[in-house]
Design a protein around this motif. Structure first.
Motif, PDB file in Angstrom:
ATOM      1  N   GLY A  26      50.869  -8.071 -31.065  1.00 20.99           N
ATOM      2  CA  GLY A  26      51.373  -9.274 -31.717  1.00 20.99           C
ATOM      3  C   GLY A  26      52.129  -8.917 -32.985  1.00 20.99           C
ATOM      4  N   GLY A  27      53.199  -9.663 -33.244  1.00 19.57           N
ATOM      5  CA  GLY A  27      54.017  -9.419 -34.421  1.00 19.57           C
ATOM      6  C   GLY A  27      55.156  -8.448 -34.179  1.00 19.57           C
ATOM      7  N   GLU A  28      55.415  -8.087 -32.925  1.00 19.12           N
ATOM      8  CA  GLU A  28      56.440  -7.095 -32.611  1.00 19.12           C
ATOM      9  C   GLU A  28      57.776  -7.737 -32.245  1.00 19.12           C
ATOM     10  N   VAL A  29      58.852  -7.027 -32.585  1.00 20.79           N
ATOM     11  CA  VAL A  29      60.205  -7.407 -32.187  1.00 20.79           C
ATOM     12  C   VAL A  29      60.793  -6.256 -31.378  1.00 20.79           C
ATOM     13  N   ILE A  30      61.238  -6.570 -30.170  1.00 20.18           N
ATOM     14  CA  ILE A  30      61.837  -5.564 -29.287  1.00 20.18           C
ATOM     15  C   ILE A  30      63.257  -6.000 -28.961  1.00 20.18           C
ATOM     16  N   LEU A  31      64.190  -5.109 -29.212  1.00 18.62           N
ATOM     17  CA  LEU A  31      65.596  -5.379 -28.923  1.00 18.62           C
ATOM     18  C   LEU A  31      65.974  -4.672 -27.634  1.00 18.62           C
ATOM     19  N   LEU A  32      66.431  -5.433 -26.655  1.00 19.51           N
ATOM     20  CA  LEU A  32      66.762  -4.917 -25.331  1.00 19.51           C
ATOM     21  C   LEU A  32      68.272  -4.987 -25.135  1.00 19.51           C
ATOM     22  N   SER A  33      68.905  -3.846 -24.884  1.00 19.64           N
ATOM     23  CA  SER A  33      70.355  -3.836 -24.733  1.00 19.64           C
ATOM     24  C   SER A  33      70.772  -2.967 -23.558  1.00 19.64           C
ATOM     25  N   GLY A  34      72.023  -3.157 -23.143  1.00 20.91           N
ATOM     26  CA  GLY A  34      72.567  -2.400 -22.027  1.00 20.91           C
ATOM     27  C   GLY A  34      73.633  -3.218 -21.337  1.00 20.91           C
ATOM     28  N   PRO A  35      74.493  -2.586 -20.543  1.00 14.06           N
ATOM     29  CA  PRO A  35      75.570  -3.314 -19.866  1.00 14.06           C
ATOM     30  C   PRO A  35      75.040  -4.256 -18.798  1.00 14.06           C
ATOM     31  N   LEU A  36      75.895  -5.138 -18.326  1.00 17.32           N
ATOM     32  CA  LEU A  36      75.530  -6.027 -17.229  1.00 17.32           C
ATOM     33  C   LEU A  36      75.058  -5.199 -16.034  1.00 17.32           C
ATOM     34  N   GLY A  37      73.980  -5.631 -15.426  1.00 14.20           N
ATOM     35  CA  GLY A  37      73.453  -4.919 -14.273  1.00 14.20           C
ATOM     36  C   GLY A  37      72.625  -3.700 -14.618  1.00 14.20           C
ATOM     37  N   ALA A  38      72.351  -3.492 -15.905  1.00 15.51           N
ATOM     38  CA  ALA A  38      71.610  -2.289 -16.298  1.00 15.51           C
ATOM     39  C   ALA A  38      70.141  -2.370 -15.906  1.00 15.51           C
ATOM     40  N   GLY A  39      69.600  -3.570 -15.865  1.00 13.04           N
ATOM     41  CA  GLY A  39      68.187  -3.714 -15.525  1.00 13.04           C
ATOM     42  C   GLY A  39      67.367  -4.364 -16.628  1.00 13.04           C
ATOM     43  N   LYS A  40      68.031  -5.097 -17.527  1.00 10.64           N
ATOM     44  CA  LYS A  40      67.312  -5.736 -18.636  1.00 10.64           C
ATOM     45  C   LYS A  40      66.312  -6.770 -18.114  1.00 10.64           C
ATOM     46  N   THR A  41      66.734  -7.577 -17.156  1.00 14.25           N
ATOM     47  CA  THR A  41      65.831  -8.592 -16.619  1.00 14.25           C
ATOM     48  C   THR A  41      64.669  -7.938 -15.872  1.00 14.25           C
ATOM     49  N   THR A  42      64.942  -6.858 -15.167  1.00 15.44           N
ATOM     50  CA  THR A  42      63.877  -6.133 -14.463  1.00 15.44           C
ATOM     51  C   THR A  42      62.849  -5.610 -15.450  1.00 15.44           C
ATOM     52  N   PHE A  43      63.328  -5.030 -16.557  1.00 14.42           N
ATOM     53  CA  PHE A  43      62.423  -4.572 -17.608  1.00 14.42           C
ATOM     54  C   PHE A  43      61.605  -5.743 -18.148  1.00 14.42           C
ATOM     55  N   ALA A  44      62.280  -6.875 -18.415  1.00 15.25           N
ATOM     56  CA  ALA A  44      61.605  -8.049 -18.961  1.00 15.25           C
ATOM     57  C   ALA A  44      60.543  -8.573 -18.000  1.00 15.25           C
ATOM     58  N   GLN A  45      60.808  -8.497 -16.691  1.00 10.48           N
ATOM     59  CA  GLN A  45      59.821  -8.931 -15.707  1.00 10.48           C
ATOM     60  C   GLN A  45      58.558  -8.074 -15.784  1.00 10.48           C
ATOM     61  N   GLY A  46      58.757  -6.764 -15.908  1.00  9.13           N
ATOM     62  CA  GLY A  46      57.605  -5.882 -16.053  1.00  9.13           C
ATOM     63  C   GLY A  46      56.868  -6.139 -17.348  1.00  9.13           C
ATOM     64  N   PHE A  47      57.624  -6.391 -18.419  1.00  7.09           N
ATOM     65  CA  PHE A  47      57.027  -6.665 -19.715  1.00  7.09           C
ATOM     66  C   PHE A  47      56.169  -7.930 -19.654  1.00  7.09           C
ATOM     67  N   GLY A  48      56.722  -8.969 -19.016  1.00  7.22           N
ATOM     68  CA  GLY A  48      55.966 -10.206 -18.860  1.00  7.22           C
ATOM     69  C   GLY A  48      54.699 -10.003 -18.045  1.00  7.22           C
ATOM     70  N   ALA A  49      54.799  -9.223 -16.972  1.00  6.71           N
ATOM     71  CA  ALA A  49      53.621  -8.949 -16.150  1.00  6.71           C
ATOM     72  C   ALA A  49      52.565  -8.213 -16.966  1.00  6.71           C
ATOM     73  N   GLY A  50      53.023  -7.293 -17.846  1.00  3.32           N
ATOM     74  CA  GLY A  50      52.090  -6.558 -18.683  1.00  3.32           C
ATOM     75  C   GLY A  50      51.381  -7.439 -19.686  1.00  3.32           C
ATOM     76  N   LEU A  51      51.978  -8.588 -19.998  1.00  2.00           N
ATOM     77  CA  LEU A  51      51.346  -9.553 -20.904  1.00  2.00           C
ATOM     78  C   LEU A  51      50.583 -10.638 -20.136  1.00  2.00           C
ATOM     79  N   GLY A  52      50.439 -10.437 -18.841  1.00  2.00           N
ATOM     80  CA  GLY A  52      49.676 -11.390 -18.045  1.00  2.00           C
ATOM     81  C   GLY A  52      50.339 -12.748 -17.904  1.00  2.00           C
ATOM     82  N   ILE A  53      51.670 -12.774 -17.957  1.00  2.56           N
ATOM     83  CA  ILE A  53      52.405 -14.039 -17.835  1.00  2.56           C
ATOM     84  C   ILE A  53      52.624 -14.341 -16.354  1.00  2.56           C
ATOM     85  N   ASP A  54      52.202 -15.525 -15.932  1.00  3.93           N
ATOM     86  CA  ASP A  54      52.304 -15.897 -14.526  1.00  3.93           C
ATOM     87  C   ASP A  54      53.670 -16.470 -14.167  1.00  3.93           C
TER      88      ASP A  54
END
Length: 201
Positions: A26-54
C-alpha cells in the motif's frame, strides 16, 4: 540500478505482474510504459490477479481511471487505481513544462493529483502513459518499461515496418527501474522471478 527481465510469453508477463503485486503493501506508485502492443494490459491483468481482484482488468483508456478492490498478500484490503494517461493533455500534447502543467491540471480535475503525491495506506496506483506526470508528482515510484524486440518476418522487413503492427505474440523485455530509497530497498529484497526469463541487475 535497474533490473531487466525477459518475458517469453503472455503467461510470463502476467506472472511478473502477479509477482510484483504479491509484494505490495500500500502507498506505492508504479509507472507502466511501452509502445502499443507491448503488453501493458497483460502485465496489469497479472498485477490485478496478484492483488486478488476478481473484476477483469482492461485498459481504462476511455474512463481515464478505474478503481478496483482486492487484497494484499497478508489479507489486508487493497485498493488499485489503474490510470491510463494517454488521452490526458489534449491533442497538442508535447514534452515540456507547459504540457506537464496542463496534464497536472487534468489530474487535479479528476481528483488523482493527491493520490499520486501521497497514495493512501491501502492504495496502489498503476499508471500507464504517465511518465511526465509521475516524474512531477511521485518522488518515489517503480518504473516498469516493456519493449517488443523487433524480429524480421521477411528478408526486406525493417524495424519501422514491424513497429506499426502491434501484436500480443512474442518475447518482451521488461526493465524495472526503482526511483527513491523505498523502491531501491524493494528491488534489493524482491525474490527472483519464478519464471523462465533472465534477471540482470
Amino acid at each position: 540500478m535497474h533490473t531487466t527481465i525477459t518475458a517469453a510469453t503472455a503467461t510470463d508477463m502476467r506472472a511478473l505482474g502477479a509477482h510484483l503485486a504479491n509484494h505490495m503493501h500500500g502507498g506505492e506508485v508504479i509507472l507502466l510504459s511501452g509502445p502499443l502492443g507491448a503488453g501493458k494490459t497483460t502485465f496489469a491483468q497479472g498485477f490485478g490477479a496478484g492483488l486478488g481482484i476478481d473484476e477483469p482488468i482492461v485498459s481504462p483508456t476511455f474512463t481515464i481511471a478505474r478503481e478496483l478492490d482486492g487484497h494484499f498478500a497478508d489479507g489486508t484490503p487493497a485498493h488499485l487505481i489503474h490510470v491510463d494517461a494517454y488521452r490526458l493533455g489534449g491533442t497538442d500534447y508535447a514534452p515540456g513544462q507547459d504540457s506537464v502543467n496542463r496534464l497536472l491540471d487534468e489530474l487535479e480535475s479528476l481528483g488523482l493529483d493527491e493520490e499520486l503525491e501521497e497514495p493512501g495506506t491501502h492504495t496502489v496506483i498503476l499508471m500507464e502513459w504517465g511518465e511526465q506526470m509521475a516524474a512531477a508528482l511521485a518522488d518515489e515510484r517503480l518504473e516498469v518499461h516493456i519493449d517488443r524486440p523487433f524480429h524480421a518476418t521477411a528478408p526486406d522487413a525493417t524495424a519501422a515496418d514491424i513497429a506499426v503492427e502491434p501484436t500480443s505474440a512474442g518475447e518482451r523485455i521488461v526493465t524495472l527501474t526503482p526511483i527513491g530509497p523505498h523502491w531501491d530497498r524493494f528491488m534489493h529484497d524482491l525474490p527472483d522471478m519464478p519464471a523462465t526469463g533472465e534477471r540482470q541487475a
